[in-house]
Design a protein around this motif. Sequence first.
Motif, PDB file in Angstrom:
ATOM      1  N   GLU A 154       1.609   9.196  -5.093  1.00 26.87           N
ATOM      2  CA  GLU A 154       2.557   8.108  -5.303  1.00 26.87           C
ATOM      3  C   GLU A 154       1.865   6.782  -5.033  1.00 26.87           C
ATOM      4  O   GLU A 154       0.952   6.696  -4.212  1.00 26.87           O
ATOM      5  N   SER A 155       2.324   5.747  -5.703  1.00 32.25           N
ATOM      6  CA  SER A 155       1.751   4.414  -5.529  1.00 32.25           C
ATOM      7  C   SER A 155       2.411   3.708  -4.340  1.00 32.25           C
ATOM      8  O   SER A 155       3.621   3.854  -4.140  1.00 32.25           O
ATOM      9  N   PRO A 156       1.648   2.897  -3.567  1.00 28.75           N
ATOM     10  CA  PRO A 156       0.215   2.624  -3.693  1.00 28.75           C
ATOM     11  C   PRO A 156      -0.626   3.812  -3.234  1.00 28.75           C
ATOM     12  O   PRO A 156      -0.301   4.477  -2.262  1.00 28.75           O
ATOM     13  N   TYR A 157      -1.709   4.032  -3.977  1.00 34.05           N
ATOM     14  CA  TYR A 157      -2.597   5.151  -3.704  1.00 34.05           C
ATOM     15  C   TYR A 157      -3.542   4.804  -2.557  1.00 34.05           C
ATOM     16  O   TYR A 157      -3.806   3.634  -2.278  1.00 34.05           O
ATOM     17  N   LEU A 158      -4.067   5.823  -1.902  1.00 35.29           N
ATOM     18  CA  LEU A 158      -4.959   5.621  -0.769  1.00 35.29           C
ATOM     19  C   LEU A 158      -6.351   6.164  -1.069  1.00 35.29           C
ATOM     20  O   LEU A 158      -6.486   7.250  -1.641  1.00 35.29           O
TER      21      LEU A 158
END
Length: 614
Positions: free
Chosen positions: A543-547
């Motif tokens: 899911e955004s924001p991605y890490l």
Amino acid sequence: MSITRDLGAHYTPGRGTLFTVWAPTAGQVDVLLKDNDKLIPLQREAFGYWTGLSEETGPGARYTLQLDEEMERPDPASHFQPDGVHGPSVVVDHTAFQWTDRHWKPLPLEQYIIYELHVGTFSEEGTFQDVIEKLPELIDLGITAIELMPVAQFPGSRNWGYDGVYPSAVQESYGGPDGLKKLVDACHAAGIAVVLDVVYNHLGPEGNYLNEFGPYFTNKYNTPWGKALNFDDAHSDHVRNFFIQNALLWLRDYHIDALRLDAVHAILDTGAKHFLQELQEQVEHLEQQLGRPFILIAESDLNDVRIINPIEKGGYGLAAQWSDDFHHAVHALLTGEDSGYYSDFGKLEQLQKALLHGFVYDGIYSEHRKRTFGSDATTNPARQFVVCSQNHDQVGNRMLGERLTKLVSYDMLKVAAGLVLLSPFTPMLFMGEEYGEENPFLYFVSHSDKDLVEAVRNGRREEFSAFAWQGEAPDPQSEETFNQSKLQRTYKHSEKHRQLRDFYKALIKLRKSAPALSHPDKTHLHVSADSHTQVLHLIHSGESPYLYTLFNINNQPQKTSMVKEVGAAWKQVLSSAESKYGGASMDLPQELHAGQEIELPAASVTVFQSNIIL
């Protein structure tokens, strides 16, 4: 059809106490009330069960069971042993406790951030009440579940808990039944789930009278603790029922959320329906009755997905299992240890494989075991694997009980924390690791039999023979060994330890708040590794924001480039090199792009996030 029958002393207000015992070889079984020496004859029923109702007997009554008018023993299904493993049993009223957790909503497994603790050494006092008083520390840390090492009555007042001999009796020195209920109630009020460690693969040697009641053990198999419990031989239905009733007791009467099943590889059962499957089915029936979910977590060294696969797919249906492979991959890589079972580990690619697939040994040859080992867990959800860099076994079964604090640098401790808490798996911490506790966690007992004590000492020495550890093993029977294992909570007066704890807090906060980690899974994970530099790239893209996390598992600074397959700008959100976390405060770019080179500080964790992945 499964045998499901209550055992022990069950008190019902206004009706009295119903005693039920399984003793198929006895010619007569009586209850002896110790307060007035009154004898209550029990009536034999089918399959060797004996039962009898005493309308006058209520909570607090002390009793023993008399077999064939001569042998006097505590109740195997006792709910309380206030005078220890050789003393009389006590009737407990489980309806009397005033629970306040009616609005508690059990957490789904993917929200568990587990904190494993031993009640006796977690605090100076070593009681349930003192755990309650220290819950604010755990709330502040951000954990969502505590895992209690076994609390079933064991000999004396000092023990890890795996020598328990009354599976349903809560250890008196910890606070007994009401003490445990108060702790669970307080945890639920604080939004914390409770996992209880239970032992269904053996019983301790001192105070173990089960064989005098019936064929609880079998000669078919041997275990490290002697004869195996009888899960598949003649009369095994009733042995299985004994342990199933124990599990239901913890979940129903103590409001426990999850059970951690100790060493299930030593539950030896070749029957058509494995005990673990039957246990899972009975727990599901309880879920339907109470309208709330429960979780079963196995400890297993089999790397066998049958344990956690759904029953309809030929599995046993348990929710999760501990992942030894993940621990061993992290430990061997960070410490360089290569003796014992660590000889199978030590390569960065193995950690990469553990992150992507769950198991390292998934049907490949193990040099340590000298055989092909494991099964493929690639399709199993990440939440089904409980991972850690330290736990009671991996610390306490070292000869000197050294924690990772004594084995790697301060900065590398932060790398270990990041690997666990930013993995897609269910993370678990071992008490004290969050601030770098320096006291060891040693093995300790308080047996009363001198021969048994000497046997334990010799057994520990033999266990250590496969490892290249130097020194003399501390005496398990010594009270000093126990006292040495208590937490010091040095973060309260040591800036270095406070900064490490702050880094753990930041990691936990990130895990709980980042959308990419809200439902972490292996299917939305990119992992790449450079064995030359010892740099690991970990990208969560669910899911955004991605890490995007960069781990430098090297004691020297290293240069690396961002993976070219990712795009957009990656902004830094967390770095273990920051001075507030005790780092060297090395300047790092606040924004990176695909393919861009970066120099990473030695032994570091750096986390970036982005709203776009190409």
